[in-house]
Motif scaffolding. Structure first.
Motif, mmCIF file in Angstrom:
data_model
loop_
_atom_site.group_PDB
_atom_site.id
_atom_site.type_symbol
_atom_site.label_atom_id
_atom_site.label_comp_id
_atom_site.label_asym_id
_atom_site.label_seq_id
_atom_site.Cartn_x
_atom_site.Cartn_y
_atom_site.Cartn_z
ATOM 1 N N UNK A 64 0.846 -1.198 0.000
ATOM 2 C CA UNK A 64 0.000 0.000 0.000
ATOM 3 C C UNK A 64 0.882 1.250 0.000
ATOM 4 N N UNK A 65 1.917 1.146 0.782
ATOM 5 C CA UNK A 65 2.889 2.232 0.847
ATOM 6 C C UNK A 65 3.459 2.522 -0.528
ATOM 7 N N UNK A 66 3.843 1.454 -1.212
ATOM 8 C CA UNK A 66 4.409 1.577 -2.555
ATOM 9 C C UNK A 66 3.409 2.197 -3.524
ATOM 10 N N UNK A 67 2.201 1.720 -3.369
ATOM 11 C CA UNK A 67 1.108 2.166 -4.250
ATOM 12 C C UNK A 67 0.882 3.662 -4.095
ATOM 13 N N UNK A 68 0.860 4.104 -2.837
ATOM 14 C CA UNK A 68 0.623 5.514 -2.581
ATOM 15 C C UNK A 68 1.767 6.343 -3.142
#
Lengths: 737, 338
Positions: free
Chosen positions: B215-219
């Motif tokens: 999710x971190x990467x996605x954001x």
């Protein structure tokens, strides 16, 4: 703790989830939303590539659709679009959908309808197009299955919306769909006929609009559709009756028996419940039977424009150039329907009589059915010339010395059937020719000729040979009661109550006082009789044209007229050429006196008193005694059975039939056999009987018994003699005590 | 006995009686020569089509044994064709394995995906729609172990493909995946259950760490301006803001959210990003190609609950707390409402 336990049952399969969601929709909202989102993604995946979707995701999608439609009413807000989506998927992609998915969607839409999430109209508008969107050529296994599913869904849907009160709006809209279907020229109209027939059979659709639908089908250019439509008119009503009879038969239990059992068996919860159930079922049954909305009119009676329909059917399917697309059997079906309508509604379709001519030859296949149709198509309002050609053709082709006996009997029987409906359609020369066959060696021919004679004895004895007229007809002719043939176009109207003179005579004989109409007992109507009338199916009301009426008419006009009229003359002019023969006037006066003038009797009776139901019952009785109910009462609605035209149908009787037949003649007779031990009137044992039955050992020492041993020879002889005398007397007088 | 025999003998010489309206019976020596024919088709046993080896292998991907499926995936990975024309077939048959029951197969599939992404750059962009659909389907799958591995596939997409147009869809389903409640107004009873349920499992616990990391990467990928360097210097002076009004230049299907050429159910929605605050129901009809829209969506819809839930994870500490902290940092770094 509670949390942990609930966590333990966190569902990992759809069925489980469905169960818990139903119990507690609020708590499982998250899970539901997850599945809803899953459904959305699967749906999109499916729509991306409907044909090539893999098996797994399809089964999953099927499962999810089932789940969502099952719990859809728990989350109305979230699933507001769901039914619409299903509908669009079904309508837009039904060709690509796999059969299971298609079936599931239809099933789910039905479920949603049952839960009142969508309306019946929208369900019909969704699935109906599918029923007809595949041409019959492309039918594979799955298509057939789907059609079957949709068909049964439609039937059960229409049944459920029409229980209780009829949902006319939905019926109309569905019928409009069917009408549209029938406007197309292809054979998809078959579905309309199938659906309508089934609904008619179940008594769900029973109005004239439904019948109108079937007339459209019958006039359809496609062979299958039109045949289906015609068969509806010929067979659907019987089907419906059978259906309702079947339903009423399967009672399965005896109510009185159950109640009796309840009185004696130990009362238990189970037993009480069983009785309650039985009562409920019984009520339901009786309700459905006497449903006020159910109309028991036959399809032919509900036709809006029978004349137009019959003409169109004849023009387009029988006499038109392109009618060759129908084979003989189909044409016979058309003939049958048209003739039925002509007979029932007394229509005039003149073309059909010449049409029959082509087929009326002994070598023609199924000619008996065509003959039956031609008989049905005749009635007294058709110009006799039109029917006469049919009669003549049959006589020429079938009745001659050269043909087989079977053929001749078929011909004469048919002619009799035709003439019983239209008596004027023959001239006396031909009739007399035909009646000559009464001397035929073949029994069938002889019987046929005799029946023709007995028919004309009733209708127009003048046309018969003198020796054939019979006693009653001759006497009637002599008395001048029978004057002239029935005339074409003259309707017999009723001016009196048939047989009223008999009633008057009877009352005179009995010496009944005037004014017994005040007696309440005479006004009582027999309840059971009335019931049977209501419950029974289509009651054929006997045709109005009873013969006895014109008796009274003619009698009144010329009471003095005497007879011995040559029939030929009479057929020309009945009033003028009355030959009067010198007859002893005293005899004439006597007959005058004996016959109570019907007209007089009526005016007398009716002016003095009001007829009570009891009077009518008596009247009926007297009429049957006098043998007044005459042969001619064949109503127009009666159909002619083609098999009986050939001769009497012999078939082996069943045991029950044989027993019934044997019982027929001995209804009021007691059973033969000994009367021993049977009492005339119920009473307790007499002292004599008691004494006779007393135990011998108890009596052996009594004086009465011992004394018999000690009787002198003379006394013994006397006793014996007395006994013998008594026995002899008993036999002669009968056992009156 | 005798009479019976006699009767039988006489029967042969009896003349059949003709009946009115019936056709005459056929003579004794009549032979019925009519016939019916039927065909049977056996497509499986066809001898005309040679079984293509690749096609045959791909068909084995539907094999009932998970081992066979895995073996086939390994084989595919080692023998990836250089001809890009065959990839359409491969992609369409390996995609359903994203929601395969077996964990081994799915993990093997992840490595195959990675290989394909490296070997055929840009290939996933072409199949993005169906891949995303399968990923979303896996995210919402009822089996927890299928959900556990889904973020690995997403990671590959984040790394090698452009997923901005599916920003809404992914983020929304991420909430479902994590068991976070997007609608704050609802009572979040089941939230607790869901967390507990997934926490019971050791695998799920590990998977959650992965989920938050990705999710971190996605954001990071979606919430910040990409550095565009095409390597081409354009000499013509362009207004610095003009890219806002041009077609997005590196997007294959800029109007796909309008669903003009796709067989899909139309949702009601305006599709226009106005000035007013957005609601969840609008999500499906908004194009998220440009950063501004994404930012607005984040601020309007997702941010409050996201922050709240991440803070909850932060309290759990450990690896998951660290990852959650990283996410929070990104969210804080976002510019506020313009």
């Amino acid at each position: 703790m509670a949390k942990k336990r609930r966590a333990a049952i966190l569902p990992t399969n759809i069925i489980l989830l469905q169960n818990v969601v139903r119990r507690d929709p609020e708590s499982y909202l998250e899970e539901f939303l997850q599945q809803f989102s899953h459904y959305e993604s699967l749906r999109d995946l499916y729509l991306l590539n409907p044909t090539g979707a893999d098996q797994n995701s399809t089964t999953e999608l099927i499962e999810l659709i089932g789940f969502l439609s099952a719990v859809c009413n728990c989350y109305p807000k979230e699933t507001a679009n769901f039914p619409e989506e299903l509908k669009t998927i079904l309508l837009n992609n039904h060709r690509d959908l796999s059969s299971e998915l298609r079936e599931k969607i239809i099933q789910c839409l039905t479920m949603l309808r049952n839960k009142n999430v969508i309306t019946a109209e929208s369900l019909i508008s969704t699935i109906f197009p599918l029923l007809v969107s595949y041409s019959s050529g492309s039918s594979g296994q799955h298509i057939k299955q789907m059609r079957k599913q949709i068909y049964s869904t439609l039937i059960s849907l229409l049944k459920s919306v029409n229980t209780g009160a009829k949902n006319q709006k939905l019926n109309r809209s569905t019928q409009a769909l069917l009408f549209n279907l029938l406007e197309q020229k292809d054979n998809q109209g078959l579905w309309a006929t199938k659906l309508t027939r089934e609904l008619w059979r179940k008594g769900i659709w029973d109005d004239s609009r439904t019948v109108e639908l079937m007339t459209q089908a019958a006039l359809h250019p496609d062979v299958k559709v039109s045949i289906a439509g015609v068969k509806f008119f010929l067979g659907a009503d019987k089907e419906r009756e059978d259906n309702f009879e079947e339903n009423s038969d399967d009672e399965g239990f005896d109510m009185t028996e159950l109640k009796h059992k309840m009185q004696h068996n130990k009362a238990s919860k189970k037993r009480t419940k069983r009785l309650e159930n039985a009562v409920k079922q019984m009520k339901k049954k009786s309700n459905s039977k006497h449903s006020a909305t159910y109309l028991n009119f036959s399809a032919i009676h509900l036709l809006r424009d029978p004349q137009g329909f019959a003409e169109q059917l004849f023009d387009s399917h029988l006499s038109a150039k392109n009618s060759n697309k129908f084979d003989l059997d189909q044409k016979i079906i058309f003939m049958n329907l048209i003739s039925r309508m002509i007979g029932t509604h007394k229509l005039i379709v003149l073309g059909i009589y010449t049409f029959f001519l082509k087929y009326l030859t002994p070598k023609q296949r199924n000619v008996t059915q065509i003959m039956a149709a031609s008989a049905q198509a005749s009635h007294d309002l058709v110009p006799p010339e039109s029917i006469e050609i049919v009669v003549r053709k049959i006589a020429d082709e079938f009745v001659s010395d050269g043909v087989a006996a079977e053929v001749a009997s078929a011909g004469i029987n048919t002619i009799r059937e035709i003439l019983s409906r239209a008596p004027l359609a023959i001239d006396s020369a031909l009739l007399q020719d035909l009646t000559e066959y009464k001397g035929s060696k073949s029994k069938a021919v002889m019987m046929a000729a005799r029946s023709l004679i007995s028919l004309y004895r009733e209708v127009a004895p003048e046309m018969l040979l003198k020796k054939d007229r019979g006693k009653t007809a001759s006497i009637e002719l002599q008395k001048g009661e029978k004057t002239g043939l029935p005339k074409y176009g003259v309707e017999n109207t009723i001016t009196s109550i048939p047989g009223i003179e008999l009633l008057a005579k009877w009352r005179k004989e009995q010496g009944l006082a005037e004014g017994d109409e005040n007696d309440d007992k005479n006004w009582e109507v027999d309840e059971s009789e009335n019931d049977s009338d209501i419950e029974g199916d289509w009651v054929t009301v006997e045709s109005d044209k009873d013969i006895d009426i014109d008796i009274s008419d003619s009698e009144d006009e010329k009471p003095n007229k005497d007879d011995e009229v040559s029939d030929l003359e009479l057929s020309d002019s009945e009033d003028e050429e009355v030959e009067v023969e010198g007859q002893p006037s005293e005899k004439k006066a006597k007959t005058e006196e004996n016959t109570v003038n019907a007209e007089q009797a009526m005016t007398e009776l009716l002016s003095s008193r009001i007829l009570t139901p009891a009077d009518f019952a008596k009247l009926e009785e007297l009429r049957t005694e006098a043998g007044l109910s005459k042969l001619m009462g064949t109503s127009n609605e009666e159909t002619v059975d083609s098999t009986t035209l050939v001769g009497k149908v012999k078939y082996k009787q069943l045991r029950e039939e044989r027993i019934a037949h044997a019982k027929e003649g001995k209804e009021d007779r007691e059973k033969f056999g000994s009367r021993k031990g049977k009492r005339e009137a119920p009473h307790s044992t007499t002292n004599k009987e008691k004494a006779r039955k007393k135990n011998f050992v108890m009596m052996i020492h009594k004086k009465a018994v011992q004394g018999k041993q000690k009787l002198s020879l003379r006394d013994r002889q006397r006793v014996l003699r007395a006994h013998i005398d008594k026995q002899k007397k008993k036999g002669k007088v009968g056992n009156n005590k | 006995m005798g009479s019976k025999k006699k009767k039988e003998k006489q029967k042969d010489f009896k003349k059949a009686k003709l009946k009115v309206g019936k056709t005459a019976a056929k003579p004794d020596n009549y032979t019925d020569t009519s016939f019916k024919s039927k065909t049977i088709s056996l497509p499986n046993q066809s001898i005309t089509i040679n079984s293509n080896s690749l096609q045959h292998e791909l068909s084995l991907l539907k094999h009932h044994s998970s081992n066979t499926r895995k073996e086939i995936l390994i084989q595919l990975e080692s023998h990836l064709p250089s001809n890009s024309s065959q990839y359409k077939l491969i992609i369409s048959s390996i995609l359903p394995l994203i929601i395969d029951d077996s964990r081994m197969v799915r993990l093997q599939l992840v490595s195959l995906f990675k290989k394909i992404a490296i070997k055929q750059p840009g290939l996933f962009d072409l199949h993005l729609r169906s891949i995303i659909l399968f990923i979303v389907s896996a995210m919402t799958h009822i089996q927890p172990n299928v959900r556990n591995t889904v973020s690995l596939f997403l990671e590959i997409l984040i790394d090698y493909s452009n997923i901005k147009s599916y920003y809404n869809k992914i983020l929304k389903n991420y909430f479902i995946l994590m068991g976070w409640n997007l609608n704050e107004d609802k009572k979040s009873i089941s939230l607790a259950i869901n967390n507990n349920g997934s926490l019971n499992d050791e695998n799920s616990k590990k998977a959650r760490i992965e989920h938050v990391r990705i999710l971190n990467k996605f954001l990071q990928k979606t919430m910040f301006e990409e550095k565009i360097d095409n390597g081409i210097k354009i000499d013509v002076a362009i207004h610095p803001q003009s890219y806002k009004y041009l077609l997005p230049h590196n997007v294959p299907q800029p109007y796909s959210p309008l669903k003009l050429f796709v067989n899909e159910i139309q949702e009601n929605g305006t599709g226009v990003v106005g000035g007013s605050a957005l609601s969840i129901t609008d999500l499906d009809s908004i194009s998220t190609e440009d950063l501004g829209t994404r930012m607005k969506i984040m601020n309007d819809i997702f941010k409050p609950t996201l922050v709240k839930n991440l803070k909850g994870l932060l309290k759990e500490g450990g690896d998951i707390g660290r990852e959650a902290n990283n996410c929070l940092k990104i969210l804080e770094a976002l510019p506020k409402e313009k």
